[in-house]
Enzyme design. Structure first.
Site, PDB file in Angstrom:
ATOM      1  CB  VAL A 330      -5.430 -51.092   4.989  1.00  0.00           C
ATOM      2  CG1 VAL A 330      -5.894 -50.038   5.985  1.00  0.00           C
ATOM      3  CG2 VAL A 330      -5.164 -50.457   3.636  1.00  0.00           C
ATOM      4  CB  ILE A 333      -0.265 -50.679   8.056  1.00  0.00           C
ATOM      5  CG1 ILE A 333       0.422 -51.224   6.807  1.00  0.00           C
ATOM      6  CG2 ILE A 333       0.449 -49.421   8.541  1.00  0.00           C
ATOM      7  CD1 ILE A 333       0.308 -50.306   5.620  1.00  0.00           C
ATOM      8  CD  GLU A 335      -5.097 -48.745  11.706  1.00  0.00           C
ATOM      9  OE1 GLU A 335      -5.829 -49.243  12.572  1.00  0.00           O
ATOM     10  OE2 GLU A 335      -4.620 -49.391  10.767  1.00  0.00           O
ATOM     11  CG  ASP A 377      32.089 -27.109  30.997  1.00  0.00           C
ATOM     12  OD1 ASP A 377      33.303 -27.331  31.013  1.00  0.00           O
ATOM     13  OD2 ASP A 377      31.600 -25.979  31.170  1.00  0.00           O
ATOM     14  CG  ASP A 676      30.956 -26.095  26.814  1.00  0.00           C
ATOM     15  OD1 ASP A 676      32.088 -26.603  26.793  1.00  0.00           O
ATOM     16  OD2 ASP A 676      30.486 -25.510  27.807  1.00  0.00           O
ATOM     17  CG  ASN A 766      -7.857 -53.615  11.551  1.00  0.00           C
ATOM     18  OD1 ASN A 766      -6.727 -53.942  11.878  1.00  0.00           O
ATOM     19  ND2 ASN A 766      -8.712 -54.465  11.024  1.00  0.00           N
TER      20      ASN A 766
END
Length: 944
Positions: A330, A333, A335, A377, A676, A766
């Protein structure tokens, strides 16, 4: 009455076992009415839409019978109600009909989100409830932010554009009603007048000088003349002169017709089917995030396996080691990654909204950052779609130039080379030329807009610039010979008001046709014989103007056709939009190639290309016919070198885009017409015009330029590049912190040392500490030099080799510094104390804050980007610092986090040590700058 009475008697008859009573008269009336109504309902529901190629062959009577409608009174409300049950509303069912709850659940399909949810579940199973709650909350924030932004984007789009014109004039129950276009059903009789947008596919039954602008549908610039006569056969849609299509515009005249197709049964619906058949490619950001999610998953599970193996070898309980492994997974990762990515994209979208650009999908903003080809265009995108007269040549040799663009009437007409400004008839030859163009004209210019043909509007504005805008009112028009594609000219016969003079003809059209009707030419107001030499001179001038991409009109006047006096030539062009030239130049400098893809002729396309700086002397052009004749592989090999594609159809545009994509390009396509829309869908980024764009093109596009400003694309590219760099900055910060924390705990576990950080301290680092600083990196203002950088390669990922090295360097410094403090403070018996963990914990947090400061830019020093430029970052750092001090010194928090007071000397030591990660990062940037400069200096002599 007698007949009805006998009918009632017949209903009273003897059966085998019953006698049926005679019905009362009102009961019979009700029965008959019900039967009639049922048959009427069946008849109305059986009415079907009629394809244009079949409708064009029907006579008015056949059309009325097919749709069960009286052309003089229209449908009844009863008929309309029944037909709507079958055909629905006159609108398109778009992807926005997806349920809200499903859109919300779709946000969970991101692999990082799924991984976080899995980690949250495992945390619950292992009773790590703090982590589980924190992760679940992070997931909810991510999906909610993403859902709200995409929902708001869709609502903004709904407000900007309607899928059908909002109102129309319809004949119902004998009355002409002004009503919503969505109420129309097949068989409705619709009245059309100048300026109306066609609300459905309609087979015309009455016309009066009706001209319809079908450029958004067919790509043809010139309005199409319409008729109400049946056609012998149904050819190409553009040749169906008695049918008008939804979304096209009535330029002049009026008409009436029967609705033959609504909603998705119209020709717009056919384009929608083609558009939906094109699969929308994944954006580079989505690919990068998917890859990063997979990398982190593999890394996390690898750590879990390693720690469980080490713990098992050391004889530790497997359940305990599994808990540690999951916690570390955890921690590994980031978060905050999905949140910061989403917030970064949202802020980019909001910044672009202020610049009048609507983004329908968040990742599209970033995709522009690696876009290296923009196919545009011409009409209405690179140009203003406002025909403007720019040059005059009189029959006796006067040349004049015209300033001012559009239909405002602002500008002057100046003789060349003297630059003398001409007003009214101060120069007779120029005055007569402009007079003829204004009188032989059906356009009306009001409030900077033209009602009628754009080319005729340009001639009216030309007259306004010479104070001759009202000269048309001096004449009484007696006859008009309308323009046709066969004769290529139009003429009017007029007489001056209140003057007894003979009638005079005014003619305009193609040079070769007009000169054929002339016997003299104007020489300062005096007609002289038109000699072969004079014809040759005029022809050379016409070719010269045509080579510049101008649409050339010849003008003449005289007593009768065949004896006209040639007056001269007017050159007209659709001028470039303001700011387009600068935008093209800026994009070219950043290695973004702009290509023009147009249905116009080569000369016109080249003229606009040169004006906006699209091409140089080495210009390469390719026709739609050449594109069609080439194999896809051969086209992919050549397409990158071509700057202008002319005479192209919608099919050619799609082929060009696919060839560019096969060659490795990330392609953005801009456009405004129905023709288009398929190309917009095929491109990596489809960009539609908000004002002149059709509803189909807006639906197909990923972005909409509200003010039709091509230069806004430049800002979008800048945002895209800046956003990706901001995401990289955050990833560097988040991963270096996570890897350092993971390595710290892993090393202590492997070496059988006490844990430097307890569970609550890890949670603080964290979840809480990495949140505000990390998110503030995502809102770092876009680097001013971002546009100058070349587009990012589509193969590049967020985690490239250079970024990984910087992440590992920062993580190593943080890990080494924290381990040094931990080893310095740990007692000899190697037991953890509150002071030991407090010092290690505070050291790690201080490293974290200095690391965030160095991650604000990958290339620029802190003094270059400005210390106070990102105030949110300063507030987050200050808040995190105050929070850390509270954790150290506030008694209630000391109990929760198991910390104790530190002295001022301790804080100074930790601050000095933690600043090393910032100093080292800045020194690395200086080295990179020096090496880049030395390499550039070395390459300069070689280039010379």
């Amino acid at each position: 009455m007698g007949r009805r009475f006998k009918f009632l008697q017949k209903l009273a008859f003897l059966g085998q076992n019953h006698r049926y009573k005679a019905l009362e008269r009102d009961e019979v009336d009700t029965l008959i009415d019900e039967q009639y109504e049922l048959k009427a309902i069946e008849r109305e529901k059986a009415v079907a839409a009629l394809p244009p190629r079949e409708a064009c062959k029907c006579s008015k009577e056949e059309l009325a019978r097919t749709f069960h409608v009286d052309l003089d009174s229209g449908l009844s409300e009863f008929a309309v109600a029944q037909r709507r049950l079958v055909h629905g509303w006159n609108e398109f069912v778009t992807d926005n009909t997806e349920p809200v709850w499903k859109k919300y659940l779709d946000q969970f399909r991101n692999p990082l989100i799924l991984l976080l949810l899995g980690s949250s579940v495992v945390s619950v199973l292992t009773k790590e409830y703090e982590d589980a709650i924190s992760i679940a909350l992070a997931v909810l924030i991510v999906v909610t932010v993403g859902f709200i932004q995409e929902y708001r984007s869709e609502k903004s789009l709904e407000e900007l554009t309607k899928l059908v014109p909002p109102e129309c004039n319809c004949l119902r129950d004998g009355k002409l009603r002004h009503m919503l276009a969505r109420d129309l059903v097949p068989g409705d009789v619709v009245s059309l007048s100048m300026g109306d947008r066609i609300p459905a596919d309609i087979r015309l039954t009455e016309v009066t000088d009706l001209l319809v602008d079908e450029s958004s549908f067919t790509g043809e610039v010139e309005p199409c003349s319409k008729t109400d006569s049946p056609l012998a056969g149904g050819g190409d849609l553009s040749t169906l002169s008695n049918v008008v299509f939804m979304g096209t515009l009535v330029q002049c005249g009026k008409g009436q017709g029967v609705v033959i197709g609504t909603g998705e049964q119209s020709q717009f619906g056919e384009v929608f089917k083609m558009m939906r058949a094109e699969e929308t490619p994944k954006t580079p950001l989505q690919k990068s995030m998917d890859k990063l999610g997979k990398q982190l998953t593999v890394f996390s599970f690898g750590i879990i396996g390693l720690l469980m193996l080490v713990g098992w070898v050391q004889g530790k309980p497997l359940l305990s080691m599994f808990t540690i492994g999951v916690s570390l997974a955890v921690a590994a990762i980031p978060e905050g990654l999905p949140i910061v990515v989403m917030v970064t994209l949202v802020l980019g979208v909001l910044r672009m909204a202020k610049k009048r650009v609507i983004v329908k999908k968040l990742p599209i903003v970033e995709t522009l950052g690696c876009c290296n080809v923009i196919c545009s265009d011409k009409t209405g995108t690179l140009t203003a779609n406002e025909m403007t007269a720019t040059q005059l040549v009189t029959s006796d040799g006067f040349h004049a130039e015209v300033s001012g663009i559009g239909y405002s009437g602002e500008g002057t007409v100046c003789l060349l080379p003297s630059k003398e400004v001409i007003k009214e008839f101060s120069n007779v030859s120029v005055g007569k030329l402009v007079e003829a163009g204004c009188v032989a004209n059906n356009a009306v210019v009001r409030k900077n807009a033209v009602m009628g043909q754009p080319t005729e509007g340009a001639l009216v504005v030309l007259a306004m610039k010479m104070n001759l805008g009202s000269i048309k009112d001096s004449y009484i028009r007696k006859k008009e010979i309308p323009f046709s594609s066969e004769q290529k000219w139009m003429a009017v016969r007029c007489s001056l008001k209140n003057e007894d003079e003979e009638d005079v003809y005014f003619m305009k059209g193609a040079f070769e046709e007009v000169i054929h009707h002339c016997s003299t030419y104007n020489n300062g107001g005096i007609p002289l014989p038109l000699t072969p030499q004079q014809k040759s001179y005029c022809q050379q001038e016409e070719k010269k103007m045509g080579s510049l991409g101008l649409r050339v009109l010849a003008l003449a006047s005289g007593p009768e056709l065949g004896r006209l006096t040639f007056l001269g030539l007017v050159g007209i062009i659709d001028p470039p939009r303001a700011g387009v030239k600068e935008a093209v130049q800026a994009l070219s400098e950043s290695d973004v190639s702009v290509k023009m893809v147009t249905g116009d002729a080569l000369e016109t396309a080249l003229a606009i290309g040169r004006t906006i700086g699209l091409c140089d002397e080495k210009l390469k052009a390719m026709s739609g016919e050449e594109v069609e004749g080439m194999e896809q592989d051969a086209l992919a090999a050549r397409v990158r070198q071509v700057s202008v594609f002319f005479r192209t159809s919608p099919k050619h545009k799609v082929k060009i885009i696919k060839a560019l994509q096969e060659s490795g390009a990330i392609v953005a396509m801009t456009g405004d017409g129905v023709n288009d829309s398929v190309a917009l869908k095929s491109a990596d980024i489809g960009i539609a015009m908000g004002q002149t764009g059709t509803d189909v093109s807006k639906e197909a596009a990923d972005m909409i330029l509200v003010d039709d400003d091509f230069s806004a694309i430049m800002s979008a590219v800048e945002e895209g590049k800046g956003i990706f760099y901001n995401i990289k900055n955050f990833v560097r910060f988040q991963l270096s912190t996570s890897i350092a924390a993971l390595s710290l705990i892993t090393l202590s576990t492997v070496c059988n040392l006490p844990n430097p950080l307890n569970a609550m301290q890890i949670l603080w680092v964290n979840i809480i500490m990495d949140g505000p600083p990390a998110q503030s990196l995502g809102v770092e203002p876009v680097d001013r030099d971002a546009l100058k950088r070349p587009p990012r390669s589509v193969k590049d990922t967020i985690l490239n080799r250079a970024l990984i090295l910087k992440i590992l360097m920062s993580a190593a410094v943080i890990l080494g510094g924290t381990l040094f403090i931990f080893w310095r403070e740990i007692p000899e018996n190697r037991t953890s104390t509150p002071r030991t963990t407090t010092m290690a914990f505070t050291c790690f947090v201080f490293f974290d804050l200095f690391n965030a400061l160095s991650c604000r830019s990958q290339t620029k020093l802190i003094f270059e980007i400005g210390f106070f430029r990102n105030r949110m970052f300063l507030y987050s750092i200050l808040g995190s610092l105050l929070g850390q001090l509270a954790v150290i010194y506030a008694p209630p928090l000391q109990k929760v986090f198991q910390t104790e007071n530190l002295s001022a000397l301790d804080l100074l030591l930790l601050t000095g040590l933690a600043s090393s990660v910032f100093i080292l990062s800045e020194l690395l940037k200086l080295c990179e700058k020096f090496c880049s400069r030395a390499k550039a200096d070395q390459m300069l002599p070689e280039a010379v």
